[in-house]
Scaffold this motif. Structure first.
Motif, short mmCIF file in Angstrom:
data_model
loop_
_atom_site.label_atom_id
_atom_site.label_comp_id
_atom_site.label_asym_id
_atom_site.label_seq_id
_atom_site.Cartn_x
_atom_site.Cartn_y
_atom_site.Cartn_z
N MET A 19 1.18 -1.31 -0.19
CA MET A 19 0.35 -0.50 0.29
C MET A 19 0.40 1.39 0.16
SD MET A 19 -2.60 1.33 3.16
CE MET A 19 -1.04 2.18 4.36
N LEU A 20 1.54 1.16 0.71
CA LEU A 20 2.67 2.83 0.92
C LEU A 20 3.25 2.61 -0.26
CD1 LEU A 20 3.81 1.91 4.52
CD2 LEU A 20 2.65 4.03 3.81
N GLU A 21 3.93 1.88 -1.48
CA GLU A 21 4.72 1.88 -1.79
C GLU A 21 4.07 1.96 -3.05
OE1 GLU A 21 7.76 2.14 -2.66
OE2 GLU A 21 7.81 2.22 -4.86
N ALA A 22 2.62 2.00 -3.13
CA ALA A 22 1.48 2.39 -4.80
C ALA A 22 1.45 3.69 -4.88
CB ALA A 22 0.21 1.06 -4.25
N ILE A 23 1.51 4.42 -2.90
CA ILE A 23 0.37 5.55 -2.51
C ILE A 23 2.02 6.72 -3.38
CG2 ILE A 23 -0.09 7.28 -0.71
CD1 ILE A 23 -1.37 4.26 1.02
N ALA A 24 3.57 5.61 -2.59
CA ALA A 24 4.43 6.77 -2.84
C ALA A 24 4.28 6.71 -4.34
CB ALA A 24 5.66 6.07 -2.37
N ARG A 25 4.69 5.94 -5.20
CA ARG A 25 4.53 5.76 -6.61
C ARG A 25 3.17 7.01 -7.29
NH1 ARG A 25 5.18 0.04 -8.60
NH2 ARG A 25 3.54 0.53 -10.68
N GLU A 26 2.64 6.83 -7.06
CA GLU A 26 1.76 7.87 -7.59
C GLU A 26 1.58 9.50 -7.18
OE1 GLU A 26 -1.62 6.71 -8.96
OE2 GLU A 26 -3.09 8.18 -8.85
N PHE A 27 2.04 9.49 -5.82
CA PHE A 27 2.10 10.71 -5.10
C PHE A 27 3.26 11.44 -6.15
CE2 PHE A 27 4.13 13.87 -3.17
CZ PHE A 27 3.41 14.75 -2.06
N LEU A 28 4.54 10.78 -6.63
CA LEU A 28 6.04 10.72 -6.77
C LEU A 28 4.99 10.89 -8.37
CD1 LEU A 28 8.44 8.68 -5.06
CD2 LEU A 28 8.16 11.27 -4.83
N GLU A 29 4.33 11.01 -9.09
CA GLU A 29 4.13 10.52 -10.21
C GLU A 29 2.81 12.06 -10.51
OE1 GLU A 29 2.78 7.02 -12.94
OE2 GLU A 29 5.30 6.55 -11.87
#
Ligand code: NDP
Length: 374
Positions: A328-338
């Motif tokens: 979950m945290l990685e998915a959120i981080a990737r979405e946010f970074l993009e």
């Protein structure tokens, strides 16, 4: 046995590995983030956990050791011994350690991008708003707060501050859950007809905050029944129209003087779909069962930390087993970074909708009436 041990042993009895390794991050088809267009090589997002209890320690911090695009940058705790222990264990500099009195100074800390509130439910409202005022993006654990009004105020505070707000709905990123959502939306077995969704466990320590209404907002419905409410929404992709509900009997007046012991509810969804929900602090149960026009799908375990298991009328589901919190945290981080945004399906607005449905379930159980939701 402490409460945390009791919850953990229940999860372990269900076959839940508390130390499972992160598998490849698969990209979900419906409730998901897009694939990265290119490999991100910039700064990792710094996350500060607020409240170093069981979930922060045993799940989120463990997950944050496995995430390529975010890391545990800071902590907020009221317990000095935890501060010492976590600083050593996770190599956290003293300047990134706060207590509840110094928390607002986090505004000046460039290492912290996201504040993740993992406090007892009644404290979510205050700390999300303080984090937003400090100019930090905020993740908040479920249930988002204790009341609808609190959720609305949290959303407004984050909007006013121009920061993102997300709720820690980890199942939205979990492969079995995503596959069942895909099968439901793509009508692999035809239309959804009926959903049976249950989540309960046997609670331990009678003095804990989960059994105190002012802190917990309610009983098992607020704590784990919320997964069943969420489940019925992400499977159908629709909102419930009406609800009836019934409190179960109180068999343990010592523990359940303040909150319900168990609760059943029935949602009417559009297209004549009925959802049967059940939650309890006295029964170990966990499943999401969906009947369609031409088959069925069952996840059980369906909501704990995994491994989630699933089968359909055509056989077993074989999907990657992931560490839920890392995933979950990685998915959120990737979405946010993009995109500079959190995934919309875990937004504060979604947390608010769930709070409206939980409130309606309580009202239906209290009054014996069918409560209209739309
Ligand atoms: P714990 O009781 O284990 O931890 C809560 C922590 O909050 C404490 O350790 C303490 O940390 C801090 N705290 C501050 N003030 C108080 C207070 N007055 N009473 C108790 N604790 C206080 O709770 P959990 O970690 O199990 O749950 C925290 C949140 O996470 C809840 O909202 C819960 O619903 C959610 N959760 C979500 C899960 C999921 O799967 N998404 C699973 C489990 C929980 P410190 O000593 O550092 O100040």
């Amino acid at each position: 046995m402490t409460e945390n041990q009791s919850r953990r042993s229940f999860l372990q009895n269900l076959g839940v590995g508390l130390g499972t390794t992160a598998a490849a991050f698969t990209v979900p088809s419906l409730v998901s983030i897009p694939e990265s267009k290119s490999k991100y090589e910039g700064k990792k997002l710094g996350i500060a956990l607020v409240g170093l209890g069981s979930y922060a320690k045993n799940q989120l911090a463990v997950g944050l050791e496995q995430t390529p695009n975010c890391y545990l940058a800071g902590i907020v705790t009221g317990t000095p011994s935890k501060a010492e222990e976590w600083m050593k264990k996770y190599n956290i500099p003293k300047k990134n350690v706060y207590n509840y009195q110094t928390f607002d100074q986090i505004a000046d800390n460039k290492d912290i991008d996201i504040v993740y509130v993992v406090l007892p439910n009644s404290m979510h409202h205050e700390y999300v708003i303080r984090a937003a005022k400090a100019g930090k993006h905020v993740m908040c654990e479920k249930p988002m707060a204790n009341t609808v009004k609190e959720c609305q105020e949290m959303i407004k505070a984050c909007k006013d501050a121009g920061v993102q707000l997300g709720v820690g709905y980890r199942m939205h990123f979990e492969p079995f859950t995503k596959e069942v959502i895909r099968m439901s939306r793509e009508k692999v077995f035809g239309n959804v007809k009926f959903i049976n969704s249950n989540f309960g466990f046997t609670i331990g320590d009678p003095t804990q905050w989960r059994l105190k209404k002012p802190m917990a907002g309610g009983g098992p419905l607020m704590d784990v029944g919320i997964y069943c409410v969420q489940g019925s929404r992400y499977i159908t992709g629709k909102e419930p129209l009406a609800v009836t509900a019934q409190f179960g009997p109180i068999t343990d007046p010592t523990r359940f003087k303040d909150v319900e012991e168990s609760l059943s509810w029935q949602f009417d969804f559009p297209d004549a779909v009925t959802v049967n929900g059940f939650t309890s602090y006295k029964t170990n149960i966990e499943q999401l069962y969906i009947t369609y026009e031409k088959g069925f799908v069952q996840l059980s375990p369906a909501y704990s930390y995994g491994p989630i298991k699933g089968r359909t009328s055509q056989g077993e589901l074989n999907l990657p087993i992931v560490h839920h919190q890392a995933n979950m945290l990685e998915a959120i981080a990737r979405e946010f970074l993009e995109t500079k945004m959190f995934p919309s399906h875990i937004s504060g607005e979604e947390g608010l909708k769930d709070m409206k449905y939980l409130t309606a379930i309580y009202e239906a159980a209290r009054t014996g009436k069918k409560i209209k939701l739309a």
